[in-house]
Write a protein that holds these residues in place. Structure first.
Motif, PDB file in Angstrom:
ATOM      1  N   PHE A 162      -0.804  11.768   0.892  1.00  0.00           N
ATOM      2  CA  PHE A 162       0.552  11.401   1.314  1.00  0.00           C
ATOM      3  C   PHE A 162       1.539  12.510   0.939  1.00  0.00           C
ATOM      4  CE2 PHE A 162       4.698   9.484   0.474  1.00  0.00           C
ATOM      5  CZ  PHE A 162       4.934   8.793   1.648  1.00  0.00           C
TER       6      PHE A 162
ATOM      7  N   LEU B 105      -9.307  -1.488  -3.999  1.00  0.00           N
ATOM      8  CA  LEU B 105      -8.412  -0.356  -4.287  1.00  0.00           C
ATOM      9  C   LEU B 105      -8.032  -0.347  -5.768  1.00  0.00           C
ATOM     10  CD1 LEU B 105      -7.110   1.714  -2.332  1.00  0.00           C
ATOM     11  CD2 LEU B 105      -5.056   0.314  -2.384  1.00  0.00           C
ATOM     12  N   PHE B 106      -7.810  -1.546  -6.307  1.00  0.00           N
ATOM     13  CA  PHE B 106      -7.366  -1.684  -7.697  1.00  0.00           C
ATOM     14  C   PHE B 106      -8.476  -1.312  -8.680  1.00  0.00           C
ATOM     15  CE2 PHE B 106      -6.715  -4.386 -11.482  1.00  0.00           C
ATOM     16  CZ  PHE B 106      -5.489  -3.896 -11.882  1.00  0.00           C
TER      17      PHE B 106
ATOM     18  N   ASP C  30       2.319   1.854  -3.298  1.00  0.00           N
ATOM     19  CA  ASP C  30       1.307   2.433  -4.198  1.00  0.00           C
ATOM     20  C   ASP C  30       1.169   3.930  -3.990  1.00  0.00           C
ATOM     21  OD1 ASP C  30       0.382   0.497  -5.920  1.00  0.00           O
ATOM     22  OD2 ASP C  30      -0.964  -0.376  -4.439  1.00  0.00           O
ATOM     23  N   LEU C  31       1.323   4.368  -2.736  1.00  0.00           N
ATOM     24  CA  LEU C  31       1.188   5.799  -2.436  1.00  0.00           C
ATOM     25  C   LEU C  31       2.203   6.634  -3.202  1.00  0.00           C
ATOM     26  CD1 LEU C  31       0.597   5.860   1.430  1.00  0.00           C
ATOM     27  CD2 LEU C  31      -1.059   6.310  -0.357  1.00  0.00           C
TER      28      LEU C  31
ATOM     29  N   MET D  16      -6.624  -9.272   0.389  1.00  0.00           N
ATOM     30  CA  MET D  16      -6.718  -9.330  -1.074  1.00  0.00           C
ATOM     31  C   MET D  16      -7.992  -8.634  -1.561  1.00  0.00           C
ATOM     32  SD  MET D  16      -4.299 -10.386  -2.874  1.00  0.00           S
ATOM     33  CE  MET D  16      -4.943 -10.819  -4.458  1.00  0.00           C
TER      34      MET D  16
ATOM     35  N   THR E  78      -0.044  -3.160  -3.965  1.00  0.00           N
ATOM     36  CA  THR E  78      -0.659  -3.812  -2.811  1.00  0.00           C
ATOM     37  C   THR E  78      -0.924  -5.287  -3.124  1.00  0.00           C
ATOM     38  OG1 THR E  78      -1.771  -1.694  -2.466  1.00  0.00           O
ATOM     39  CG2 THR E  78      -2.477  -3.502  -1.083  1.00  0.00           C
ATOM     40  N   ILE E  79      -1.460  -5.529  -4.329  1.00  0.00           N
ATOM     41  CA  ILE E  79      -1.767  -6.916  -4.704  1.00  0.00           C
ATOM     42  C   ILE E  79      -0.482  -7.731  -4.885  1.00  0.00           C
ATOM     43  CG2 ILE E  79      -2.764  -8.368  -6.524  1.00  0.00           C
ATOM     44  CD1 ILE E  79      -4.866  -6.174  -6.939  1.00  0.00           C
TER      45      ILE E  79
ATOM     46  N   LEU F  73      -0.386  -5.469 -13.839  1.00  0.00           N
ATOM     47  CA  LEU F  73      -1.615  -4.905 -13.251  1.00  0.00           C
ATOM     48  C   LEU F  73      -1.752  -3.425 -13.600  1.00  0.00           C
ATOM     49  CD1 LEU F  73      -1.453  -6.626  -9.739  1.00  0.00           C
ATOM     50  CD2 LEU F  73      -3.134  -7.057 -11.522  1.00  0.00           C
TER      51      LEU F  73
ATOM     52  N   GLN G 264      -4.649  -1.053 -15.793  1.00  0.00           N
ATOM     53  CA  GLN G 264      -5.224   0.223 -15.344  1.00  0.00           C
ATOM     54  C   GLN G 264      -4.923   1.356 -16.322  1.00  0.00           C
ATOM     55  OE1 GLN G 264      -4.076   1.032 -11.261  1.00  0.00           O
ATOM     56  NE2 GLN G 264      -6.058   0.258 -10.595  1.00  0.00           N
TER      57      GLN G 264
ATOM     58  N   VAL H  10      -0.227   4.530  -9.875  1.00  0.00           N
ATOM     59  CA  VAL H  10      -1.645   4.198  -9.627  1.00  0.00           C
ATOM     60  C   VAL H  10      -1.765   3.386  -8.344  1.00  0.00           C
ATOM     61  CG1 VAL H  10      -2.567   4.269 -11.978  1.00  0.00           C
ATOM     62  CG2 VAL H  10      -1.333   2.252 -11.226  1.00  0.00           C
ATOM     63  N   MET H  11      -2.984   3.358  -7.781  1.00  0.00           N
ATOM     64  CA  MET H  11      -3.197   2.627  -6.534  1.00  0.00           C
ATOM     65  C   MET H  11      -3.674   1.199  -6.839  1.00  0.00           C
ATOM     66  SD  MET H  11      -2.492   4.532  -3.905  1.00  0.00           S
ATOM     67  CE  MET H  11      -3.271   3.775  -2.515  1.00  0.00           C
ATOM     68  N   GLY H  12      -3.144   0.238  -6.112  1.00  0.00           N
ATOM     69  CA  GLY H  12      -3.637  -1.139  -6.206  1.00  0.00           C
ATOM     70  C   GLY H  12      -2.605  -2.166  -6.652  1.00  0.00           C
TER      71      GLY H  12
ATOM     72  N   THR I 138      -9.032   6.907  -5.778  1.00  0.00           N
ATOM     73  CA  THR I 138      -7.874   6.312  -5.098  1.00  0.00           C
ATOM     74  C   THR I 138      -6.665   7.241  -5.071  1.00  0.00           C
ATOM     75  OG1 THR I 138      -7.258   5.207  -7.141  1.00  0.00           O
ATOM     76  CG2 THR I 138      -8.541   3.924  -5.558  1.00  0.00           C
TER      77      THR I 138
ATOM     78  N   PHE J   7       0.842  -1.203   0.000  1.00  0.00           N
ATOM     79  CA  PHE J   7       0.000   0.000   0.000  1.00  0.00           C
ATOM     80  C   PHE J   7       0.880   1.257   0.000  1.00  0.00           C
ATOM     81  CE2 PHE J   7      -2.434   3.299   2.255  1.00  0.00           C
ATOM     82  CZ  PHE J   7      -3.549   3.360   1.433  1.00  0.00           C
TER      83      PHE J   7
ATOM     84  N   ALA K 138      -7.393  -4.970  -1.312  1.00  0.00           N
ATOM     85  CA  ALA K 138      -6.481  -4.535  -2.386  1.00  0.00           C
ATOM     86  C   ALA K 138      -7.202  -4.518  -3.730  1.00  0.00           C
ATOM     87  CB  ALA K 138      -5.272  -5.460  -2.440  1.00  0.00           C
TER      88      ALA K 138
ATOM     89  N   GLN L   5      -9.798   5.765 -10.451  1.00  0.00           N
ATOM     90  CA  GLN L   5      -8.513   6.376 -10.095  1.00  0.00           C
ATOM     91  C   GLN L   5      -8.690   7.756  -9.464  1.00  0.00           C
ATOM     92  OE1 GLN L   5      -5.818   5.413 -13.289  1.00  0.00           O
ATOM     93  NE2 GLN L   5      -4.366   6.857 -12.456  1.00  0.00           N
TER      94      GLN L   5
ATOM     95  N   GLY M 284       3.588   5.471  -6.069  1.00  0.00           N
ATOM     96  CA  GLY M 284       3.610   4.967  -7.451  1.00  0.00           C
ATOM     97  C   GLY M 284       2.623   5.716  -8.328  1.00  0.00           C
TER      98      GLY M 284
ATOM     99  N   ARG N 284       8.507   6.365 -15.913  1.00  0.00           N
ATOM    100  CA  ARG N 284       7.622   7.399 -15.379  1.00  0.00           C
ATOM    101  C   ARG N 284       8.350   8.725 -15.285  1.00  0.00           C
ATOM    102  NH1 ARG N 284       5.973   7.092  -9.359  1.00  0.00           N
ATOM    103  NH2 ARG N 284       4.440   8.744  -9.278  1.00  0.00           N
TER     104      ARG N 284
ATOM    105  N   GLN O 122      -2.791   9.211  -2.619  1.00  0.00           N
ATOM    106  CA  GLN O 122      -1.450   9.654  -3.048  1.00  0.00           C
ATOM    107  C   GLN O 122      -1.261  11.149  -2.803  1.00  0.00           C
ATOM    108  OE1 GLN O 122      -2.010   8.089  -7.040  1.00  0.00           O
ATOM    109  NE2 GLN O 122      -0.409   6.589  -6.683  1.00  0.00           N
TER     110      GLN O 122
END
Lengths: 160, 264
Positions: free
Chosen positions: B39, B24-25, A59-60, B18, A69-70, A112, A116, A64-66, B32, A56, B21, B29, A62, B123, B36
């Protein structure tokens, strides 16, 4: 398990990864090194919780979120259970564990992220490999300060 | 009853995590990414310190000067920083100067500080301290040193993410200055470069690359970068052009967002 210390540690790692190391083309994946550390030195229950928490946090910082975490959750849990069968005590084995975990986690995360809508570039294979090697080289040396901060004795071997 | 510990099996714990998560996935966006942005807002101070350290490590000149000279160097560096701090108060004037130089009529230029920079092969993004509350919207172009560096890809209430044109997910419609080429598509490559593929005409090194007009976002063509390489494409008679930004993005402390149609 000292959860407050754990929270401070993962926030610190996220901040370092997102600021100090953000400009580097190839950088070690600090959250993943932590993931392997906790998978090796904690019992599987704590390893599951820490894997998802580290994912998690990754992801913060990164795109995108998720995905982190997975992938971190799955890899950390698998590694924790694998540790019950195969001991990862010596530094070369730890480096190997980090290398493999980095490759698998990285590939799963990018896959993943692609679902997205994040782009997959031709450089991904090169970046994955270089990041995994870098993390594997640096990682085992970071286990010692992490163990000191978490008050975990790494000289005593146990399988939970 | 109250004192009894709730125990979960490991399988149950894994399943619940799971599930969380996956939510969240699959969640939109726009929801979610609030995590970010939160943070980045909460930890903006340590993030900016880390960034400054990384920046100073990158820009520290390597000299063999003796310690005294180095001390003098640091003193002059501190003096320079103090002067820079004073000049920060003149940012408003800077904006008005920018308005005079650039060909925008009625556009609002929003100055924003850079929280964090991510410049990797996969990125290339900046996070800035302006958002919806300041009138920013997704797709608006971002300027630095009078050149376009990217566009807003995510906007929250008080923060926004700038996707640089070197990001692998970025495509910008461009033209080569001084040539009769039609609109070309420039695709980011990561690692500080972008590419224009399959161009019919060979481009000279140093030719300026201009972002084309885009209704509601850009009223006039603007410089994006310069051509640094021009190689033959495997297809006959076609060329691939490599473009670099016209400014050092990692050294940026602030950027300007172009708001073409401000509400008030």
């Amino acid at each position: 398990m000292r959860w407050f210390r754990f929270a401070v540690l993962i926030i610190l790692v996220a901040v370092v990864q997102a600021s100090l190391l953000a400009d580097l083309n190839i950088r070690p994946e600090l959250p993943l090194i932590l993931l392997v550390f906790f998978a090796i030195y904690c019992n599987p229950t704590h390893a599951i919780v820490t894997s998802f928490a580290i994912g998690f946090t990754a992801d913060l910082i990164g795109p995108v979120m998720g995905p982190h975490t997975i992938s971190f959750g799955v890899c950390g849990t698998a590694l924790a259970y694998l540790h019950r069968v195969i001991a990862v005590r010596k530094m070369p084995y730890q480096a190997l564990a980090i290398f493999v975990a980095s490759l698998v986690c990285g590939a799963l995360t990018h896959l993943l992220s692609f679902f997205q809508g994040e782009p997959l570039t031709a450089q991904i294979r090169y970046v994955l490999l270089a990041t995994s090697i870098y993390s594997a080289v640096v990682g085992p040396f970071l286990f010692l300060p992490a163990a000191w901060w978490m008050r975990i004795r790494i000289d005593r071997f146990s399988r939970h | 009853m109250a004192g009894r510990h709730i125990r979960f099996s490991r399988r149950m714990l894994f399943t619940w995590f799971m599930l969380a998560a996956s939510i969240l996935f699959f969640a939109p966006q726009s929801w979610t990414n609030k995590f970010q942005f939160a943070f980045a807002r909460i930890f903006r101070w340590p993030l900016s310190i880390g960034r400054n350290i990384s920046l100073s490590a990158r820009t520290t000149p390597q000299t063999n000067a003796p310690a005294n000279d180095k001390e003098a160097q640091y003193k002059s560096y501190i003096a320079y920083l103090e002067e820079a701090l004073k000049q920060a108060n003149l940012k408003i004037e800077k904006i008005s100067g920018l308005k005079d130089r650039l060909p925008f009529q009625g556009a609002k230029l929003m100055l924003a500080d850079v929280y964090s920079v991510s410049m990797g092969p996969l990125r290339c993004e900046l996070m800035i301290n302006r958002g919806h509350e300041n009138g920013l919207e997704k797709g608006q172009f971002v300027l630095a040193n009078d050149t376009i560096i990217g566009a807003l890809s995510e906007v929250s209430a008080r923060t926004a993410v700038v996707r640089l044109f070197t990001d692998p997910g970025s495509t910008v419609s461009v033209s080569l200055r001084g040539t009769a080429t039609a609109r070309l598509l420039m695709q980011g490559e990561g690692s500080r470069t972008a590419k224009i593929k399959m161009v019919r005409q060979k481009a000279k090194i140093g030719t300026q690359v201009m972002a084309c007009k885009m209704p509601e976002f850009l009223d006039a063509p603007m410089v994006v970068g310069t051509v640094t390489e021009c190689r033959r494409n495997p297809e006959p008679l076609l060329w691939d052009i490599t473009v670099r930004p016209a400014c050092d993005i990692q050294a940026l402390n602030d950027v300007v967002v172009i708001v073409m149609n401000p509400e008030s």
